[in-house]
Design an enzyme around this catalytic site. Structure first.
Site, PDB file in Angstrom:
ATOM      1  N   LEU A   1     -20.518   1.802  -5.242  1.00  0.00           N
ATOM      2  CA  LEU A   1     -21.796   1.594  -5.929  1.00  0.00           C
ATOM      3  C   LEU A   1     -22.955   1.391  -4.960  1.00  0.00           C
ATOM      4  CD1 LEU A   1     -20.693  -0.713  -8.879  1.00  0.00           C
ATOM      5  CD2 LEU A   1     -21.368   1.689  -9.009  1.00  0.00           C
TER       6      LEU A   1
ATOM      7  N   LEU B   1     -18.751  -1.716  -0.077  1.00  0.00           N
ATOM      8  CA  LEU B   1     -19.668  -0.869  -0.843  1.00  0.00           C
ATOM      9  C   LEU B   1     -19.462  -1.055  -2.345  1.00  0.00           C
ATOM     10  CD1 LEU B   1     -19.653   2.489   1.152  1.00  0.00           C
ATOM     11  CD2 LEU B   1     -20.919   0.378   1.586  1.00  0.00           C
TER      12      LEU B   1
ATOM     13  N   TYR C   1       0.837  -1.198   0.000  1.00  0.00           N
ATOM     14  CA  TYR C   1       0.000   0.000   0.000  1.00  0.00           C
ATOM     15  C   TYR C   1       0.876   1.254   0.000  1.00  0.00           C
ATOM     16  CZ  TYR C   1      -4.147  -2.832   1.100  1.00  0.00           C
ATOM     17  OH  TYR C   1      -5.173  -3.743   1.071  1.00  0.00           O
TER      18      TYR C   1
END
Length: 329
Positions: A221, A217, A53
């Site tokens: 969307l 989610l 990350y």
């Protein structure tokens, strides 16, 4: 805050997981620290990150931000269950150098040391395999993990993006070695994307793994995207735009938003609350970019979904059904 056991372990974790993927690329260090402080103040003790990350030339940056937050003291590290991941290539300067990725014993050893340094800690609570490594046998993987556990550098091992048969294979081989094996599986799972219910979640439950859904989610969307689009508050792109271009998917999302509007519920909070009702789910990962987004996610813990509403959601987003009936008889 509600807490639960992580799979079959004695480890107690919050029913929401703080995802840190935005820390660095989307959220600066000071705001990231504020989000982590707010999460801990709310009782959220389970934080998820990964060595890659930060991405690109900045891979590792997210772990560094978490590490600088730990370094502030005040019991931050002691109160946090930190999970990170290994698999992606961490070669310097973007080089895809051999043995700097995947799950060889050599790379696991190297990757752990790198994560420990960036996180500024001497142990990782949950060390997760970010993807299946088809070239490395589990006997080698578990040998490396057992050494790290004996050294006190990691406490538990988990998987991410594993199919059901690999969860079974990994834990059968671990059992033959007398090892604990996988204790968690982090998978793509939400109202819109329910394929994990066919094989992955049943395998996880059979072997005592806690399920940690990512993208709850579905890339935004399920967070009221159509209403935001109509109000000019959101411009969709990438995977979300492609999904909205499908008339069937768009109709499903419209029915979803209409249903929740009728019940006076917020879409994002409801999508998280739905996951909290699912068997085997430890807690979904929420990845806020701001403290306000974290506050919205925390409200999902207070949402109660009636049986009538759950049935209506199943009608809009039907799951695949059990295996093998989903594809056989």
């Amino acid at each position: 805050m509600e807490y639960t056991q992580l799979g079959r372990t004695g480890l107690k974790v919050s029913r929401l997981v703080l995802g840190t993927m935005n820390f660095g690329p989307q959220t600066d260090e000071a705001t990231s620290h504020a989000i982590m402080d707010a999460a801990l103040d709310a009782g959220l003790n389970f934080f998820d990150t990964a060595n890659v990350y930060g991405w690109g030339e900045n891979k590792g940056r997210t772990e560094e931000i978490v590490g600088s937050w730990f370094a502030k003291g005040g019991g931050r590290r002691d109160r946090t269950v930190i999970a990170t991941k290994v698999y992606g290539n961490m070669g310097a300067d973007g080089e895809a150098w051999p043995n700097h990725d995947k799950l060889s014993a050599l790379n696991i050893r190297r990757a752990v040391e790198g994560s420990l340094k960036r996180l500024g800690t001497d142990y990782i609570d949950l060390y997760q395999f970010h993807h299946v490594d088809r070239a490395t046998p589990f006997e080698e993987i578990w040998q490396a993990v057992d050494v790290l556990i004996q050294q006190g550098k990691i406490l538990y091992a988990g998987s991410s993006n594993f199919p059901g048969y690999k969860i079974a294979q990994a834990n059968e081989i671990a059992a033959r070695r007398g090892s604990l094996g996988l204790v968690s599986e982090q998978c793509l799972y939400n109202l819109f994307e329910r394929r994990a219910e066919m094989e992955v979640i049943p395998a996880a439950r059979e072997y005592g793994l806690g399920v940690i859904p990512w993208s709850p989610l579905h890339g935004g969307l399920l967070g009221g995207v159509l209403k935001k689009e109509a109000e000019g508050k959101r411009r969709t792109e990438g995977r979300a735009a492609a999904t909205l271009a499908d008339p069937t998917a768009r109709a499903q999302l419209q029915a979803y938003e209409d249903l929740l509007d009728k019940h006076g519920l917020q879409p994002g909070e409801t999508a998280l609350a739905w996951l909290l009702t699912r068997p085997g789910v430890t807690g979904p990962i929420v990845g806020p970019r701001t403290p306000e987004q974290l506050a919205g996610a925390l409200r999902a813990l207070e949402v109660e979904l009636s049986e009538e509403l759950l049935a209506a959601l199943d009608e809009i987003f039907p799951g695949p059904g059990p295996s093998p009936e989903a594809f056989a008889w």
